[in-house]
Scaffold this motif. Sequence first.
Motif, mmCIF file in Angstrom:
data_model
loop_
_atom_site.group_PDB
_atom_site.id
_atom_site.type_symbol
_atom_site.label_atom_id
_atom_site.label_comp_id
_atom_site.label_asym_id
_atom_site.label_seq_id
_atom_site.Cartn_x
_atom_site.Cartn_y
_atom_site.Cartn_z
ATOM 1 N N SER A 50 0.795 -1.231 0.000
ATOM 2 C CA SER A 50 0.000 0.000 0.000
ATOM 3 C C SER A 50 0.830 1.285 0.000
ATOM 4 O O SER A 50 0.399 2.273 -0.597
ATOM 5 N N PRO A 51 2.001 1.329 0.632
ATOM 6 C CA PRO A 51 2.766 2.585 0.551
ATOM 7 C C PRO A 51 3.151 2.955 -0.882
ATOM 8 O O PRO A 51 3.204 4.139 -1.227
ATOM 9 N N TRP A 52 3.391 1.962 -1.702
ATOM 10 C CA TRP A 52 3.763 2.237 -3.087
ATOM 11 C C TRP A 52 2.530 2.511 -3.935
ATOM 12 O O TRP A 52 2.614 3.245 -4.910
ATOM 13 N N ILE A 53 1.400 1.935 -3.576
ATOM 14 C CA ILE A 53 0.164 2.195 -4.321
ATOM 15 C C ILE A 53 -0.320 3.620 -4.045
ATOM 16 O O ILE A 53 -0.733 4.333 -4.953
ATOM 17 N N LEU A 54 -0.269 4.036 -2.783
ATOM 18 C CA LEU A 54 -0.746 5.368 -2.405
ATOM 19 C C LEU A 54 0.353 6.430 -2.443
ATOM 20 O O LEU A 54 0.092 7.587 -2.135
ATOM 21 N N HIS A 55 1.567 6.044 -2.777
ATOM 22 C CA HIS A 55 2.699 6.970 -2.973
ATOM 23 C C HIS A 55 3.018 7.804 -1.741
ATOM 24 O O HIS A 55 3.119 9.020 -1.806
ATOM 25 N N TYR A 56 3.170 7.148 -0.609
ATOM 26 C CA TYR A 56 3.633 7.887 0.564
ATOM 27 C C TYR A 56 4.961 7.340 1.069
ATOM 28 O O TYR A 56 5.300 7.447 2.232
ATOM 29 N N THR A 57 5.762 6.815 0.151
ATOM 30 C CA THR A 57 7.059 6.266 0.533
ATOM 31 C C THR A 57 8.043 7.355 0.967
ATOM 32 O O THR A 57 8.903 7.106 1.808
ATOM 33 N N THR A 58 7.939 8.538 0.417
ATOM 34 C CA THR A 58 8.877 9.597 0.803
ATOM 35 C C THR A 58 8.371 10.424 1.974
ATOM 36 O O THR A 58 9.167 10.900 2.779
ATOM 37 N N THR A 65 7.927 1.016 6.170
ATOM 38 C CA THR A 65 8.500 -0.187 6.783
ATOM 39 C C THR A 65 7.469 -0.889 7.655
ATOM 40 O O THR A 65 7.352 -2.118 7.622
ATOM 41 N N HIS A 66 6.715 -0.122 8.404
ATOM 42 C CA HIS A 66 5.690 -0.684 9.282
ATOM 43 C C HIS A 66 4.652 -1.472 8.493
ATOM 44 O O HIS A 66 4.333 -2.618 8.820
ATOM 45 N N ASN A 67 4.084 -0.858 7.450
ATOM 46 C CA ASN A 67 3.059 -1.541 6.669
ATOM 47 C C ASN A 67 3.617 -2.765 5.947
ATOM 48 O O ASN A 67 2.918 -3.767 5.802
#
Length: 146
Positions: A50-58, A65-67
Amino acid sequence: MANVSHPRGDIASHPDAPEMRQRYDRMLGGRDVALMDGPVFLLGLYCAVSPWILHYTTSQPALVTHNLIVGIAIGLLALGFTAAPARMYGLSWAMCALGVWMIVSPWIVGSGPDAGVIWNNVVIGGLAVLLGAACATTAARSGRRP
């Protein structure tokens, strides 16, 4: 040459049929929650990516890391439910705990999360709680049968 093939027919006359039937019933006894394994695995997979789908990696590196870790844990629980259902369905409540943790994690792990991140984790957590509770109650009901 002699005909060594067995005629096709009903296996009820086989001398080991009652034992095979009992073994089959024993093996499938804990499979009442078989329909939950797939959605639980997909939920874990979505949580992990989900972090890569919703683009909140930065913007939320700690939540990335948590998700990823929690998603892998949910996915491993689902694989355990599939591989060893009799032993693993007792851990259905652990999935409920992971779901509750997912609901509160944006404020504990994250730093100033936006609404999209919060809703993502709340929906994942809510689904994990619902699926975990459904697995646990179904496993408890199937355990009471003789």
